[in-house]
Motif scaffolding. Sequence first.
Motif, PDB file in Angstrom:
ATOM      1  N   GLU A 163      -4.024  -5.651  -8.424  1.00 44.21           N
ATOM      2  CA  GLU A 163      -2.859  -4.865  -7.978  1.00 44.21           C
ATOM      3  C   GLU A 163      -2.881  -3.475  -8.614  1.00 44.21           C
ATOM      4  O   GLU A 163      -3.207  -3.327  -9.796  1.00 44.21           O
ATOM      5  N   SER A 216      -5.914   2.367  -2.386  1.00 44.52           N
ATOM      6  CA  SER A 216      -5.427   3.201  -1.277  1.00 44.52           C
ATOM      7  C   SER A 216      -5.692   4.678  -1.567  1.00 44.52           C
ATOM      8  O   SER A 216      -6.096   5.430  -0.674  1.00 44.52           O
ATOM      9  N   THR A 217      -5.491   5.075  -2.818  1.00 47.35           N
ATOM     10  CA  THR A 217      -5.734   6.463  -3.230  1.00 47.35           C
ATOM     11  C   THR A 217      -7.203   6.824  -3.004  1.00 47.35           C
ATOM     12  O   THR A 217      -7.525   7.864  -2.424  1.00 47.35           O
ATOM     13  N   LEU A 224       3.526 -11.523   2.293  1.00 44.91           N
ATOM     14  CA  LEU A 224       3.992 -10.774   1.111  1.00 44.91           C
ATOM     15  C   LEU A 224       5.493 -10.924   0.867  1.00 44.91           C
ATOM     16  O   LEU A 224       6.017 -10.399  -0.119  1.00 44.91           O
ATOM     17  N   ASP A 263      -9.327  -1.464   3.209  1.00 42.86           N
ATOM     18  CA  ASP A 263      -8.623  -1.718   1.955  1.00 42.86           C
ATOM     19  C   ASP A 263      -8.451  -3.237   1.820  1.00 42.86           C
ATOM     20  O   ASP A 263      -7.596  -3.810   2.475  1.00 42.86           O
ATOM     21  N   TYR A 309     -10.858  -7.072   1.681  1.00 40.61           N
ATOM     22  CA  TYR A 309     -11.560  -7.875   2.705  1.00 40.61           C
ATOM     23  C   TYR A 309     -11.787  -9.244   2.071  1.00 40.61           C
ATOM     24  O   TYR A 309     -10.995  -9.690   1.229  1.00 40.61           O
ATOM     25  N   ARG A 325       1.753  -0.056 -12.697  1.00 46.50           N
ATOM     26  CA  ARG A 325       1.630   1.025 -11.700  1.00 46.50           C
ATOM     27  C   ARG A 325       2.345   0.628 -10.414  1.00 46.50           C
ATOM     28  O   ARG A 325       3.096   1.399  -9.837  1.00 46.50           O
ATOM     29  N   ALA A 326       2.084  -0.610  -9.949  1.00 45.86           N
ATOM     30  CA  ALA A 326       2.668  -1.064  -8.686  1.00 45.86           C
ATOM     31  C   ALA A 326       4.191  -1.152  -8.791  1.00 45.86           C
ATOM     32  O   ALA A 326       4.907  -0.862  -7.829  1.00 45.86           O
ATOM     33  N   ARG A 369       6.655   1.545  -7.729  1.00 40.85           N
ATOM     34  CA  ARG A 369       6.961   1.742  -6.299  1.00 40.85           C
ATOM     35  C   ARG A 369       8.215   1.004  -5.865  1.00 40.85           C
ATOM     36  O   ARG A 369       8.709   1.223  -4.781  1.00 40.85           O
ATOM     37  N   VAL A 426      -8.236  10.231 -11.119  1.00 38.86           N
ATOM     38  CA  VAL A 426      -8.445  10.042  -9.676  1.00 38.86           C
ATOM     39  C   VAL A 426      -9.657  10.826  -9.169  1.00 38.86           C
ATOM     40  O   VAL A 426     -10.511  10.279  -8.450  1.00 38.86           O
ATOM     41  N   LEU A 441     -13.024   9.353 -10.243  1.00 41.61           N
ATOM     42  CA  LEU A 441     -13.348   8.145  -9.476  1.00 41.61           C
ATOM     43  C   LEU A 441     -13.817   8.495  -8.060  1.00 41.61           C
ATOM     44  O   LEU A 441     -14.797   7.934  -7.566  1.00 41.61           O
TER      45      LEU A 441
HETATM   46  N1  T5A Z   1      -4.488 -10.661  -0.900  1.00 40.12           N
HETATM   47  C1  T5A Z   1      -5.124  -9.885   0.016  1.00 40.12           C
HETATM   48  C2  T5A Z   1      -4.859 -11.993  -1.100  1.00 40.12           C
HETATM   49  O1  T5A Z   1      -4.250 -12.698  -1.917  1.00 40.12           O
HETATM   50  N2  T5A Z   1      -5.886 -12.513  -0.365  1.00 40.12           N
HETATM   51  C3  T5A Z   1      -6.553 -11.774   0.579  1.00 40.12           C
HETATM   52  O2  T5A Z   1      -7.467 -12.304   1.235  1.00 40.12           O
HETATM   53  C4  T5A Z   1      -6.154 -10.412   0.774  1.00 40.12           C
HETATM   54  C5  T5A Z   1      -6.862  -9.571   1.792  1.00 40.12           C
HETATM   55  C6  T5A Z   1      -1.996  -7.197  -0.473  1.00 40.12           C
HETATM   56  C7  T5A Z   1      -1.815  -8.403  -1.354  1.00 40.12           C
HETATM   57  O3  T5A Z   1      -2.452  -9.498  -0.748  1.00 40.12           O
HETATM   58  C8  T5A Z   1      -3.355 -10.095  -1.659  1.00 40.12           C
HETATM   59  C9  T5A Z   1      -3.723  -9.004  -2.616  1.00 40.12           C
HETATM   60  C10 T5A Z   1      -2.445  -8.199  -2.718  1.00 40.12           C
HETATM   61  O4  T5A Z   1      -1.612  -8.839  -3.670  1.00 40.12           O
HETATM   62  P1  T5A Z   1      -1.153  -4.768  -0.830  1.00 40.12           P
HETATM   63  O5  T5A Z   1       0.186  -4.125  -0.713  1.00 40.12           O
HETATM   64  O6  T5A Z   1      -2.190  -4.338   0.134  1.00 40.12           O
HETATM   65  O7  T5A Z   1      -0.986  -6.323  -0.780  1.00 40.12           O
HETATM   66  O8  T5A Z   1      -1.557  -4.626  -2.341  1.00 40.12           O
HETATM   67  P2  T5A Z   1      -2.678  -3.843  -2.995  1.00 40.12           P
HETATM   68  O9  T5A Z   1      -3.923  -3.945  -2.180  1.00 40.12           O
HETATM   69  O10 T5A Z   1      -2.762  -4.313  -4.411  1.00 40.12           O
HETATM   70  O11 T5A Z   1      -2.199  -2.347  -2.906  1.00 40.12           O
HETATM   71  P3  T5A Z   1      -1.456  -1.466  -3.941  1.00 40.12           P
HETATM   72  O12 T5A Z   1      -0.893  -0.340  -3.128  1.00 40.12           O
HETATM   73  O13 T5A Z   1      -0.534  -2.242  -4.794  1.00 40.12           O
HETATM   74  O14 T5A Z   1      -2.563  -0.939  -4.884  1.00 40.12           O
HETATM   75  P4  T5A Z   1      -3.724   0.083  -4.680  1.00 40.12           P
HETATM   76  O15 T5A Z   1      -3.901   0.470  -3.259  1.00 40.12           O
HETATM   77  O16 T5A Z   1      -4.893  -0.456  -5.393  1.00 40.12           O
HETATM   78  O17 T5A Z   1      -3.233   1.328  -5.516  1.00 40.12           O
HETATM   79  P5  T5A Z   1      -2.639   2.747  -5.040  1.00 40.12           P
HETATM   80  O18 T5A Z   1      -3.717   3.655  -4.621  1.00 40.12           O
HETATM   81  O19 T5A Z   1      -1.488   2.502  -4.120  1.00 40.12           O
HETATM   82  O20 T5A Z   1      -2.117   3.255  -6.449  1.00 40.12           O
HETATM   83  C11 T5A Z   1      -1.081   2.584  -7.145  1.00 40.12           C
HETATM   84  C12 T5A Z   1      -0.359   3.588  -8.072  1.00 40.12           C
HETATM   85  O21 T5A Z   1      -1.279   3.993  -9.081  1.00 40.12           O
HETATM   86  C13 T5A Z   1      -1.460   5.409  -9.054  1.00 40.12           C
HETATM   87  C14 T5A Z   1      -1.024   5.861  -7.668  1.00 40.12           C
HETATM   88  O22 T5A Z   1      -0.576   7.191  -7.661  1.00 40.12           O
HETATM   89  C15 T5A Z   1       0.098   4.875  -7.367  1.00 40.12           C
HETATM   90  O23 T5A Z   1       1.283   5.287  -7.942  1.00 40.12           O
HETATM   91  N3  T5A Z   1      -2.894   5.659  -9.307  1.00 40.12           N
HETATM   92  C16 T5A Z   1      -3.369   6.034 -10.493  1.00 40.12           C
HETATM   93  N4  T5A Z   1      -2.762   6.294 -11.689  1.00 40.12           N
HETATM   94  C17 T5A Z   1      -3.576   6.654 -12.712  1.00 40.12           C
HETATM   95  N5  T5A Z   1      -4.940   6.789 -12.624  1.00 40.12           N
HETATM   96  C18 T5A Z   1      -5.575   6.538 -11.452  1.00 40.12           C
HETATM   97  N6  T5A Z   1      -6.904   6.667 -11.366  1.00 40.12           N
HETATM   98  C19 T5A Z   1      -4.783   6.147 -10.334  1.00 40.12           C
HETATM   99  N7  T5A Z   1      -5.081   5.830  -9.044  1.00 40.12           N
HETATM  100  C20 T5A Z   1      -3.921   5.529  -8.449  1.00 40.12           C
END
Ligand code: T5A
Length: 219
Positions: A21, A26-27, A63, A103, A105, A153-154, A157, A198, A201
């Motif tokens: 998480e 996504s970023t 979710l 995002d 798989y 972080r999450a 939101r 960011v 990366l």
């Molecule tokens: N799931 C999914 C399963 O259990 N089984 C499966 O087969 C599949 C496909 C999906 C949920 O479903 C589960 C996994 C998940 O729990 P989701 O909403 O898509 O739910 O959840 P996530 O994929 O975890 O998405 P998130 O949005 O929570 O996380 P991200 O995309 O990894 O992170 P992002 O880019 O949104 O960034 C989060 C925060 O961190 C900051 C960003 O600005 C943002 O505020 N950030 C940073 N801060 C500091 N340094 C960095 N390098 C940063 N990069 C981003």
Amino acid sequence: MSRPAADGGTGGLFLTFEGPEGAGKSTQLAALVRHLHGAGRAVTETREPGGTLLGTQVRRVVLDPELEMGPLPEFLLYSASRAQLVTEVIRPALARGEAVVCDRYADSTLAYQGYGRGLDLDFLSRVTTEATGGLVPDLTVLLDLDPALGLARAARRGQPDRLERADLAFHTRVRAGFLALAAAEPGRFVVLDATRPVAELSAGIWAAVEARLPSSRLA
Ligand code: T5A
């Protein structure tokens, strides 16, 4: 042994982002899409669960923090979303020669429902192979992060979703699962420390995409 390209030879590229998480998938996915567009590639951007009408409905259900759900129905819901996404979106885009950037798989299923929930990994792999027709990404970027940091972080939101509500031990097993999957397939995975800035990366991910894939498939 080298794996056949996911597109079956049309020039398409299948790239996935994985991680715990809040790892920044996504970023970084958005940055990679910009890089690919800059290199002149047509890109299909999608996510799991989601990406289709069915997937969007599954996402809402799976979710929902108000719903009780066992590990097996949870797994089957993710698999239903994935089967529809592969058929309706991913394979057609690869056949058109596009880069598909997704995002999460199938590795998320092994990490969350396998290592996290404790379902049998071979069973999950068999059903996943059926659901995807055996489609495996060309490259998977694993953004590795301490789950406590990612959940924090999450949490910024707003209200946590059903998966984010699971306890820290679950999320710790998920992280370990991702690292085990990456160690087993070093040719497909690139693992990056998600605490890095960011921009650093993004540069690392683009370098990995350029280095690991033949230039003829980038332009
Ligand atoms: N799931 C999914 C399963 O259990 N089984 C499966 O087969 C599949 C496909 C999906 C949920 O479903 C589960 C996994 C998940 O729990 P989701 O909403 O898509 O739910 O959840 P996530 O994929 O975890 O998405 P998130 O949005 O929570 O996380 P991200 O995309 O990894 O992170 P992002 O880019 O949104 O960034 C989060 C925060 O961190 C900051 C960003 O600005 C943002 O505020 N950030 C940073 N801060 C500091 N340094 C960095 N390098 C940063 N990069 C981003």
